[in-house]
Design an enzyme around this catalytic site. Structure first.
Site, PDB file in Angstrom:
ATOM      1  N   GLU A 136      -3.754  -0.098   7.994  1.00 53.30           N
ATOM      2  CA  GLU A 136      -2.585   0.328   8.774  1.00 53.30           C
ATOM      3  C   GLU A 136      -2.691  -0.260  10.164  1.00 53.30           C
ATOM      4  O   GLU A 136      -3.766  -0.262  10.763  1.00 53.30           O
ATOM      5  CB  GLU A 136      -2.496   1.859   8.920  1.00 53.30           C
ATOM      6  CG  GLU A 136      -1.888   2.593   7.757  1.00 53.30           C
ATOM      7  CD  GLU A 136      -1.714   4.092   8.064  1.00 53.30           C
ATOM      8  OE1 GLU A 136      -1.527   4.442   9.245  1.00 53.30           O
ATOM      9  OE2 GLU A 136      -1.786   4.893   7.126  1.00 53.30           O
ATOM     10  N   TYR A 144      -4.684   1.491  15.713  1.00 49.09           N
ATOM     11  CA  TYR A 144      -3.443   1.418  16.481  1.00 49.09           C
ATOM     12  C   TYR A 144      -3.674   1.085  17.953  1.00 49.09           C
ATOM     13  O   TYR A 144      -2.930   0.315  18.532  1.00 49.09           O
ATOM     14  CB  TYR A 144      -2.682   2.750  16.383  1.00 49.09           C
ATOM     15  CG  TYR A 144      -2.073   2.973  15.015  1.00 49.09           C
ATOM     16  CD1 TYR A 144      -0.782   2.535  14.733  1.00 49.09           C
ATOM     17  CD2 TYR A 144      -2.802   3.584  14.004  1.00 49.09           C
ATOM     18  CE1 TYR A 144      -0.234   2.718  13.471  1.00 49.09           C
ATOM     19  CE2 TYR A 144      -2.268   3.774  12.745  1.00 49.09           C
ATOM     20  CZ  TYR A 144      -0.980   3.337  12.476  1.00 49.09           C
ATOM     21  OH  TYR A 144      -0.439   3.508  11.233  1.00 49.09           O
ATOM     22  N   GLU A 185      -7.500   8.225   6.382  1.00 52.21           N
ATOM     23  CA  GLU A 185      -7.757   8.824   7.689  1.00 52.21           C
ATOM     24  C   GLU A 185      -8.296  10.257   7.586  1.00 52.21           C
ATOM     25  O   GLU A 185      -7.660  11.213   8.037  1.00 52.21           O
ATOM     26  CB  GLU A 185      -6.485   8.803   8.543  1.00 52.21           C
ATOM     27  CG  GLU A 185      -5.981   7.396   8.813  1.00 52.21           C
ATOM     28  CD  GLU A 185      -4.827   7.359   9.811  1.00 52.21           C
ATOM     29  OE1 GLU A 185      -4.357   8.432  10.216  1.00 52.21           O
ATOM     30  OE2 GLU A 185      -4.408   6.252  10.180  1.00 52.21           O
ATOM     31  N   HIS A 188      -3.197  11.059   0.848  1.00 54.28           N
ATOM     32  CA  HIS A 188      -2.656  10.790   2.165  1.00 54.28           C
ATOM     33  C   HIS A 188      -2.075  12.082   2.743  1.00 54.28           C
ATOM     34  O   HIS A 188      -0.883  12.174   3.030  1.00 54.28           O
ATOM     35  CB  HIS A 188      -1.600   9.687   2.110  1.00 54.28           C
ATOM     36  CG  HIS A 188      -1.340   9.041   3.445  1.00 54.28           C
ATOM     37  ND1 HIS A 188      -1.423   7.677   3.646  1.00 54.28           N
ATOM     38  CD2 HIS A 188      -1.004   9.567   4.655  1.00 54.28           C
ATOM     39  CE1 HIS A 188      -1.121   7.402   4.907  1.00 54.28           C
ATOM     40  NE2 HIS A 188      -0.859   8.537   5.537  1.00 54.28           N
ATOM     41  N   ARG A 212       0.852  -1.189   0.000  1.00 55.87           N
ATOM     42  CA  ARG A 212       0.000   0.000   0.000  1.00 55.87           C
ATOM     43  C   ARG A 212       0.888   1.239   0.000  1.00 55.87           C
ATOM     44  O   ARG A 212       1.751   1.393   0.870  1.00 55.87           O
ATOM     45  CB  ARG A 212      -0.915   0.012   1.223  1.00 55.87           C
ATOM     46  CG  ARG A 212      -1.798   1.252   1.251  1.00 55.87           C
ATOM     47  CD  ARG A 212      -2.614   1.379   2.526  1.00 55.87           C
ATOM     48  NE  ARG A 212      -3.202   2.719   2.549  1.00 55.87           N
ATOM     49  CZ  ARG A 212      -3.409   3.439   3.624  1.00 55.87           C
ATOM     50  NH1 ARG A 212      -3.061   2.977   4.810  1.00 55.87           N
ATOM     51  NH2 ARG A 212      -3.937   4.646   3.535  1.00 55.87           N
ATOM     52  N   ASN A 270      -7.704   1.799   9.612  1.00 57.55           N
ATOM     53  CA  ASN A 270      -6.405   2.016  10.255  1.00 57.55           C
ATOM     54  C   ASN A 270      -6.626   1.989  11.753  1.00 57.55           C
ATOM     55  O   ASN A 270      -7.411   2.781  12.285  1.00 57.55           O
ATOM     56  CB  ASN A 270      -5.821   3.375   9.865  1.00 57.55           C
ATOM     57  CG  ASN A 270      -5.359   3.413   8.420  1.00 57.55           C
ATOM     58  OD1 ASN A 270      -5.459   2.425   7.705  1.00 57.55           O
ATOM     59  ND2 ASN A 270      -4.856   4.559   7.984  1.00 57.55           N
TER      60      ASN A 270
END
Length: 1895
Positions: free
Chosen positions: A1707, A1642, A1502, A1457, A1412, A1640
């Protein structure tokens, strides 16, 4: 009746005829009697009947006799004070109103007309105290309001009224105001009742008539009520008065309201011709006379038993045919004292003690887990409850199973009755809507009950019908029977293996009566003619069907029982002498209890009484039938009969019942021809319908046994009994409830013991305050107070809870002493032996060597595991801190009493005089200990409570008794007492003798301890001599901060410590010699110790300093006791040298003789340590003068600043210090058994004490590590403390308790904090067993799963001005000072623009299937528009795609992005709507030029970051503030346009996928037991992921966002919401613009609400704060904590919220910062655990996960953090101009996971996918069909030559390999030399290098 009594009316009638001969229209004569008197017997001077007692029995006959003698009217004075106790007309006493109404109706029924008197003249005290007397204008208004009430309640029952009967008692202003009040009332009456006969009058003595007649008031009276008095010796005066009255008042009618005849017979008055002449002369209008004094003395009310009388009833019915009559007669002859005699006996063994709750009253969570709406939800939301309250949150029990179980354990009940919410299980009422989350809640509750030894009793239906069923007719419709049957079937099948007792319905009468009859309850159907009876019909059939389902399908396998809980009052005849009232009482019970009980328990049909009564009414009222009773078929009767295994009874109160003609009025009273009343003498409650009449329960139980249980012989369960109190005032000290419970429980006991009733259970309603239907939270039934103002819904036991617990403890009321068992002996496992003295530094320095070099990752790694089964979990307290009662029962003063009572000693002059009042509240302390379920309780003995002056001669037996009660109470609940003999509270008398500075104290203390061993040692097996002798010596005698406040830091502490050590040893030897053999206990001493960490562990001097600090604190006492009998050499050396340098003759540290050393060493059976914090210590040469223990140490102390602070300064929460301290003790003192005897944290007084939860979680885990990983013999843990208490020098300003104590309340109520529940969970689990969600799942991802890694253009490409690239917003932002870390920028990045081959090469090494990357918009379109396409830029991406294609790696291309062309930002960027078209144009270029090779597109990466950080906070480019909503709006529309472009123009030919990547954190509620935090977590998610996902997947912003932002915007005065709105067309165009869900992720957060104020921004709109759990592992980014569980949860959330779309994790990764370490164990841990959680989402949760992308391929610029944070799998060496990509260990681990397509099970043997070398030449795309899995290695394992080793083993391996290599090289050199020499020729040897690839 006397002859005179018969003749008197005739005489008066004749006189009256004479007076009225000239008045043809004269009204009928009024012959008055009355009033009733309070004792039922008229007598002079007696108080009139005021309805404070029941209407006297026999009054009916009395009224009849009066009427038969010619009396026409009866005086009824009302009591203003009793009708309106508060004085306010809005708060009438309904029982008194009902009483007067009954009295007036009785009079009318016998033909007497009431003359109602509103008031005399005296002002009620409640009003006088507020308004004063009649001189007050306000009082006049209050009287008018009172009169308004009277007319409203009684106006139809009387025609004649007297407003004020004693005006003559008033004067001047008082009289005038009273007259004015009368006039107003007069006019109001005639407004309300125009043209009504009778009228309104005032009362006055004859001599004061001119006061009325001379004023205008005469016009405002319909007649005058005059009082006259006749004295046989003074008749002349009366004649004059009569003439004066008649002359003054003209033609105004006169009623001689009161005729008092004194000192002669009535006949003399009648024969007085002067009187008769005065009355008959002239044109006078006399209405009538008072006849009360003209009857003979025996003409009174017939005497009969009243409910307050002890006289036997006369004339009672003896020929009883009905069960009711027989039952009632059995008790009717009892006097009240006989009836109420208290029975001091016990219930049968095995009796079930229960408490209860009901789902809609306590659960709350009205929308959680898919729960459906109930009729009570609807009712509350329509504002039909008191104060518009709802049950939405109620007690929040849905989230508080642990809290409710805590209360139940504290009560010590063995049974808990609760109801299931039908709508929580089946939201629509039907099985096809089954909610698993609802079922899981009840699973959890039932399992928790069983685990705590509490039997669950489940009610299937307690009034909360699903609204969906009510919409179809509810209980009036036949379908409901089958629906309920199916619901019951599900519950039996789901829960029946654990639930053995079921109630089908609870109080179904209330449903029929209030829900479908009167309509007071939902569903508010007002139909007592048809609906109410039909509802009962259907509920009976539904009950029977549920019973048969259980009987036929489940009874055999489950072995349970099914019954029904019916509610019933007891009915007592109003007049026991009237057969009609007895029959009416029977009818009352048949209409309430028999309506349901008779079909079930007798013959399957309604009782004959009920049927006959309804039939009679049908005949009597053919045009308006008041009741239509359905008929059961023979089959239905047979099916209903006998369908109960027990008789459940809900009983609360009793009623007095009289017979009446109900006419054709619907409802029980009308149809049943009875009226029910409460006796005003019965104690009232906060409810109008509950009065305390305990004796009714016993009679009702006898009635039920006889009436219903002779055919169906089953036991009775009391399923509900309780009373409400008000919600204000002293809610905790509920003595009224205690008396109520005491009475009712005792009556139940009598029914069992004396009457033989088969009663098995008593259930107190309710466990806690809840939502009480119409009354909301205004009435409180709970044994526990619930603070409905607190979002935590904190629960606090009331006094009734402690009372009930005591009843349960005694199994009733028997005074027999509960047997106490001898304590279990605690034998020594081994006697500690003396060892050699500690070296300087000690050998224990290995602890620093072992632990101080740990990385933060290693140090913080949470350890899952458990302690041994016999591990001792406890809590602690100390005498002075909790007991109070400082001078009670002979206790002597202690030094702390003296100190604290001196003003200024403690903040706010606090002291321990009362403290927690534990001396008087032992049962309350035992309640907490039971609830916690601890194994041990550490407490101290108050020396001065046992020996007030410190010596045995002063023995105080009451003090001994207290501790005996405490110890016995602990033993009864299997709690081990751990007793501290001295916890600082020295008797003041001993302080006066010199205290611990006096060697005599050694023997004095031994004397005290000897007594304690002898007195309590049979039960106490764990003794501690001193608590923290270091504190005593240093703080008490050195610093002088605590008593005895001696400030002598250089000498006294050493001297005192010397005596303390010897005193301890003496006591130990005493126990050893005298008691150990027979008692078998342990003795030790409690030492306090911080952990000491060197400032720099690599500097030996600092390590020595740390060791020295520990020796001075812990070793000071431990070294003599546990090692040599002497002080540590480090101390002796330091103090000796310091003393010599100070020119002292000898050392200040005293010396022990050899004999003393031998006596001291080994005087402890275990090692007890108190620990709170860690200090950082460095070496210093401290001062010499003045001498001080502190300077003797030669160290400096600082805090460990990386750890959280607490409420006590200098006492940070440094959890890792505990593990090191325990290891140090192990190493230093010969591996003793260790008890952590104090550990806790000071916080504020919040019951939601998250900080304490974290403290215990982290500290206990460190103890677990020491135990499991290090082999330390940790045997017990004691949490400090049981409850908030007096915290020494801090007073009450800080709190250590697991329970909050309200020191402002004299009752000192104790409320469990969240930490109490958390600590219970730890000790229940015996540590932290590995939860299922943390266990590794072995398995594979789906075939063709996409494995990817990622990057973005700005972060790696560099070439920021190369080949025509335009500027981006990040180019500008990063070149702006102070915007990025250290000015870092992406000008070069990783130079990927020039390193395509290098990047693809590392991708190949990873063996990813996909890569990606993002396209730089300004590189392709320099000005952001398609006016100019930069071919060079496009060419870069084409070359990259070529290289990927050659490597068989599929591209995943992100269009945007974050690197917006600067040119577009200059015209507004994402704030300008034109960007939507610009983005579409840009996408068109890429689709057309690259789309033939790109099959996976992401429009935006995002967008939350773009909008919120870029346009909201301004922390990212372009640095705009407060415009995130506008930016988001355009971002979403731009995405949609790009999607439609691809879908319409390119999909058919290119066949790719396109969607958006949304980032989100996962939010957990900070407190999962708190709805407010749960709501905050939900709101967090909707404002985060939902902000973007909702429009795209559902069509619009989340409703919660739209609502909140709109409301806040309008409240701030804005004309519209700050959140833009999509048009209907936009909604349609946006919805569905996705082919997959790009995620994404985390990390997770803990969320909780906060009050935002008036700020108008995103955070304030969301109103959610976040924090991490302290155990979550840190990373290189402050914002990122490792939370693997979060990825599984958010994947499941997306599946459930958005229709299970295909998901690609686009991500996921972790950072580091600081020194480079290619052995990135934390990243290996991260990927292993996150990816495994993703596998669980696929395998266990059914998530459609298609791919996983690791962020990032290589270290790059991390936006504003620059290059300081590194996420890469490959390290980029920025110090090398070539920027080489160097693999980290995590790259190898990720490759292995890819190669195995998951995690192969090691139990199946090594899998070939683990061997990367064997597939090194294969294609990068793994064959997923051949893969299983790879083991996830512990985080302390590393790769070494293909082996997985610990770092230490790898290091050894490296040295060994190097040695072999060196030997081999030398050998090779020797061989070559020999060859050269032999061949005498030289050859060029070709060296072959071995590339040891890290992978």
């Amino acid at each position: 009746m006397s002859l005179l009594g018969r003749l008197l009316p005739l005489c008066l009638l004749s006189l009256y005829g004479c007076m009225c001969q000239d008045h043809d229209d004269h009204p009928p004569a009024m012959f008055l009697a009355g009033p009733l008197i309070n004792n039922g017997e008229p007598s002079k001077g007696a108080d009139p009947f005021d309805c404070s007692h029941p209407i006297p029995p026999g009054s009916w006959q009395y009224f009849e006799s009066l009427q038969s003698r010619g009396v026409t009217h009866f005086k009824v004075p009302l009591s203003w004070a009793h009708l309106l106790p508060t004085g306010r007309s809005s708060q009438p006493q309904q029982a008194v109103v009902a009483c007067y109404q009954t009295l007036l109706k009785q009079l009318l029924d016998v033909g007497l007309q009431p003359l109602v008197v509103l008031h005399g003249s005296t002002v009620p005290e409640a009003l006088r105290s507020t308004y004063g007397g009649w001189e007050s204008q306000e009082l006049k208004e209050m009287f008018q309001q009172y009169a308004e009430l009277v007319f409203r309640e009684f106006g139809q029952l009387s025609d004649s009224w007297v407003t004020l009967s004693s005006l003559d008692e008033l004067r001047d202003a008082e009289l005038q105001n009273a007259l004015d009040a009368h006039s107003s009332v007069y006019h109001r009456y005639h407004q309300l009742f125009p043209g009504k006969d009778g009228g309104v009058s005032v009362g006055v003595k004859a001599r004061n008539v001119p006061v009325i007649c001379d004023t205008q008031l005469l016009k405002n009276t319909d007649f005058l009520s005059v009082k006259i008095q006749y004295d046989c010796t003074n008749g002349k005066n009366l004649v004059e008065e009569l003439q004066n009255v008649l002359a003054k008042c003209g033609e105004k009618p006169i009623l001689f309201y009161e005729v008092n005849i004194n000192d002669c017979a009535p006949s003399e008055f009648l024969s007085d011709t002067k009187v008769s002449k005065a009355l008959s002369s002239g044109d006078h209008n006399v209405l009538g006379f008072d006849m009360e004094n003209m009857f003979a003395p025996d003409d009174t009310i017939p005497k009969s038993h009243s409910h307050q009388s002890d006289k036997n009833r006369n004339g009672l019915q003896t020929s009883c045919l009905t069960t009711y009559c027989k039952t009632w007669s059995n008790f009717a002859t009892m006097t009240s004292s006989e009836r109420d005699t208290f029975l001091n006996e016990s219930f049968p063994i095995g009796f079930q003690w229960a408490t209860s709750s009901e789902s809609f009253k306590v659960e709350g969570a009205w929308l959680e887990g898919g729960k459906g709406e109930t009729i009570w939800d609807r009712f509350g939301h329509e504002n039909k409850v008191f104060d518009n309250q709802t049950a939405d949150l109620a007690c929040d029990s849905y989230h508080k199973v642990d809290y409710d179980l805590y209360l139940l354990r504290g009560l010590h009940v063995n049974t808990y009755q609760f109801s299931i919410s039908w709508a929580r299980i089946f939201p629509s009422g039907y099985r096809d809507s089954h909610s698993e989350k609802g079922a899981l809640y009840y699973d959890k509750l039932i399992d928790a009950l069983i685990e705590s030894g509490i039997q669950p009793v489940v009610t299937l239906y307690h009034w909360d019908l699903p609204q969906a069923l009510q919409d179809k007719g509810g209980w009036t419709s036949a379908f409901i029977v089958e629906a309920f049957k199916d619901y019951a079937d599900f519950c039996f099948s789901r829960f029946g293996d654990k639930v053995k007792t079921w109630n089908t319905f609870s109080s179904p009468w209330v449903v029929s009566h209030a829900g479908y009859g009167t309509g007071e309850h939902p569903p508010e159907v007002k139909d007592y003619v048809v609906a109410s009876y039909q509802v009962t019909h259907n509920m009976l059939k539904a009950h029977a069907e549920a019973w048969h389902v259980y009987n036929d399908k489940y009874r055999k396998t489950q072995g349970g029982e099914v019954g029904i809980a019916l509610n019933s009052d007891w009915a007592e005849p109003m007049d026991p002498s009237r057969p009609e009232d007895i029959a009416a009482s029977d009818r009352y019970l048949q209409f309430m209890l028999g309506w349901f009980a008779h079909p079930i328990f007798v013959d399957g049909d309604y009782p004959a009484t009920l049927k006959n009564q309804i039939e009679q009414k049908k005949n009597k009222c053919p045009l308006s039938v008041p009741a239509k009773l359905p008929v059961f078929t023979p089959e239905e009767r047979q099916r209903i009969k006998g369908t109960a295994d027990f008789f459940g009874l809900n009983h609360y109160t009793s009623r007095l019942v009289n017979s009446s003609d109900g006419g054709c009025t619907p409802g029980p009273q009308g149809v049943g021809d009875f009226q029910a009343h409460a006796d005003p003498s019965w104690p009232s409650t906060a409810s109008d319908w509950i009065y305390s009449a305990p004796w009714g329960l016993r009679q009702l139980l006898n009635y039920i046994s006889t009436e219903y249980l002779t055919v169906t012989k089953v036991p009775i369960h009391i399923t509900g009994n309780g009373m409400p109190t008000e919600y204000s005032g002293d809610t905790l000290n509920d003595t009224q409830r205690v008396e109520y419970m005491k009475g009712y429980i005792n009556e139940a006991l009598k029914a069992i013991i004396e009457d033989g009733v088969h009663l098995q259970r008593f259930t107190v309603q309710s466990l806690m305050d809840g939502f009480e239907g119409q009354q909301g939270y205004s009435q409180r039934f709970g044994l526990h107070h619930v603070n409905f103002e607190d979002p935590m819904r904190s629960r606090t036991p009331k006094q009734s809870a402690y009372f009930y617990a005591q009843v349960i403890k005694q199994n009733g009321f028997s005074s027999n002493k509960v047997p106490v068992f001898r304590g279990e002996e605690m034998h020594l496992t081994r006697r500690l032996t003396a060892s050699s003295p500690s070296e300087v530094p000690s050998k224990s320095k290995v602890v620093w060597e072992k632990f101080s070099h740990q990385s933060k990752f290693q140090r913080k790694m949470f350890h899952y595991g458990t302690f041994e089964q016999d591990f001792s979990w406890g809590v602690s307290s100390s005498a002075y801190q909790i007991e109070g009662a400082w001078n009670t029962d002979g206790k002597g003063p202690s030094v702390w009493d003296t100190f604290t009572q001196k003003p200024g000693s403690i903040p706010a002059n606090a002291n321990g005089d009362v403290a927690c009042d534990s001396y008087n509240r032992l049962e309350e302390d035992l309640y907490m200990l039971r609830a916690l379920k601890v194994k041990s309780y550490r407490f101290s003995l108050s020396w001065s409570r046992i020996f007030p002056n410190g010596r045995r001669a002063s023995l105080n037996q009451k003090g001994v008794d207290y501790y005996n009660r405490l110890i016995d109470g602990l033993m009864q609940y299997n709690i081990t007492p751990m007793v501290t003999l001295y916890h600082w509270d020295l008797p003041q008398a001993l302080q006066d003798l010199g205290s611990w500075d006096n060697v005599d104290m050694i023997n004095i203390f031994n004397e005290f301890c000897d007594f304690c061993f002898a007195t309590f040692g049979d039960r106490v097996k764990f003794w501690m001599t001193f608590n923290q002798p270091h504190t005593i010596a240093w703080s008490g005698y050195g610093l002088g901060k605590i008593p005895p406040n001696v400030k002598n830091p250089g000498v006294a502490p050493y001297r005192v410590a010397h005596n303390l050590i010897k005193a301890h040893a003496k006591v130990y030897r005493t126990y050893d010699d005298k008691y150990r053999k027979t008692q078998g206990g342990l003795v030790s001493i409690v030492l306090n110790a911080d952990w000491i960490e060197p400032e720099d562990v690599n500097v030996p001097r600092e390590v020595v300093a740390a060791d020295r600090a520990l020796q001075f604190q812990l070793g000071w006492f431990a070294h003599p006791i546990f090692k040599t009998g002497d002080y540590p050499d480090a101390m002796k050396w330091q103090v000796g040298n310091k003393s010599e340098l100070q020119s002292l003759p000898g050392t200040r540290l005293l010396s022990f003789t050899e004999e003393e050393k031998n006596f001291i060493k080994g005087t402890a059976d275990v090692f007890c340590v108190n620990h709170y914090t860690t200090k950082i210590v460095g070496h210093v040469a401290a001062w010499l003068s003045p001498p001080s223990y502190e300077s003797d140490r030669d160290v400096t102390e600082t805090e460990e600043t990386d750890s959280p602070t607490t409420s006590i300064g200098g006492q940070r929460a440094v959890e890792w210090g505990l593990r090191r301290l325990l290891n140090w003790i192990k190493e230093e003192y010969g591996d003793p058994e260790i008890y952590i005897t104090e550990n806790g944290v000071a916080t504020d007084d919040n019951v939601d004490d998250t900080e304490r939860v974290f403290y215990y979680k982290t500290y206990i885990d460190e103890a677990l590590k020491a135990h499991n990983l290090d082999g330390v013999k940790v045997k017990g843990y004691i949490a400090t403390s049981l409850m908030d208490s007096f915290e020494w020098l801090s007073g009450y300003t800080v709190n250590f308790g697991l329970h909050f104590v309200n020191f402002e309340d004299p009752n000192r109520p104790r409320t469990p904090k969240r930490s109490a529940l958390y600590y219970h969970q730890i000790l229940k689990d015996n540590g932290f067993p590995l939860p299922d969600e943390e266990k590794l799942l072995y398995g594979q991802f789906p075939e063709a799963f996409n494995w990817s890694t990622s990057s973005s253009a700005y972060q790696i490409e560099g070439g920021w001005r190369a080949d025509g690239k335009g500027l981006s917003i990040w180019d500008q932002f990063s070149h702006t000072p102070e915007k990025t870390y250290d000015g870092h920028n992406g000008d070069i990045g990783c130079d990927s623009y020039n390193k395509i081959d290098e990047d693809v090469e590392v991708l190949k090494k990873l063996r990813v299937t996909h890569y990606r990357f993002s396209v730089s918009w300004p590189r392709v379109l320099p000005d952001g528009t398609n006016n100019h396409i930069n071919e060079a830029g496009l060419n870069y991406y084409q070359r990259l795609l070529d290289a990927l294609e050659a490597a068989n790696i599929q591209p995943q291309v992100t269009l945007y992005h974050w690197d917006l062309p600067l040119a577009l930002q200059k015209v507004g960027g994402w704030e300008n709507e034109t960007i939507v078209q610009r983005f579409r144009d840009y996408a068109d270029v890429l689709f057309s030029r690259l789309g033939n090779r790109v099959k996976f597109w992401i429009t935006l990466n995002e967008p939350w970051i773009v909008a919120n950080l870029g346009y909201g906070y301004g922390s990212f480019a372009p640095g705009i503030v407060g415009k995130q909503y506008i930016a988001t709006h355009n971002l979403i529309k731009a995405h949609a346009e790009a999607w439609h472009l691809y879908n319409d123009k390119y999909r058919a030919t290119q066949g790719g996928l396109i969607s958006i990547t949304i980032n989100s954190e996962w939010a957990e509620p900070r407190n999962p037991h708190k709805q407010e935090d749960v709501d905050a977590a939900n709101r967090f998610m909707q404002f985060f992921i939902g902000w973007f996902a909702h429009p795209i997947f559902k069509g619009d912003y989340p409703e919660v966002m739209k609502t909140i932002i709109r409301q806040r915007s309008l409240a701030a005065g804005l004309p519209e919401s700050r959140l833009p709105e999509f048009t209907p067309e936009e909604i349609k165009r946006i919805k569905g613009t996705h082919d997959f869900f790009g995620l994404n992720f985390y990390f997770a957060v803990l969320s909780f609400p906060y009050t935002p104020g008036d700020l108008q921004d995103y955070d304030s709109d969301r109103a959610v704060a976040t924090m991490p759990d302290r155990t979550w592992l840190d990373t290189g980014s402050d914002w990122l904590k490792m939370t693997p569980f979060g990825i599984r949860k958010i994947l499941k959330f997306i599946k459930d919220e958005y229709g299970n779309p295909p998901i690609y994790i686009t991500e996921n990764g972790v950072s580091e910062r600081g020194a480079v370490d290619l052995n990135d164990v934390h990243r290996v841990y991260f990927y292993e655990n996150y990816i495994n959680q993703a596998l669980k989402a696929v395998v266990l949760d059914g998530v459609d996960l298609r791919g996983y992308t690791a962020w990032s391929l290589m270290d790059n610029i991390e936006w504003a953090a620059g290059y300081s944070e590194r996420f890469g799998l490959f390290y980029v060496n920025r110090s090398d101009p070539a920027l080489p990509r160097i693999p980290k260990n995590s790259a190898s681990r990720y490759t292995t996971i890819i190669n195995c397509n998951g995690f192969p099970d090691p139990a199946l043997g090594p899998h070939e996918c683990l061997n990367l070398e064997s597939t090194a030449t294969s294609t990068p795309t793994p064959d997923h069909t051949a893969h299983t899995a790879v083991p996830v290695l512990p985080t302390n394992m590393v790769d070494f030559l293909g082996l997985k080793l610990t770092p230490q083993d790898a290091e050894v391996g490296l040295y060994v390999t190097f040695s072999f290599l060196l030997v081999s090289v030398l050998g090779m050199i020797f061989v070559v030399y020999r060859l050269l020499k032999m061949k005498k020729s030289s050859e060029i040897a070709s060296a072959e290098s071995v590339n040891m690839d890290r992978m």
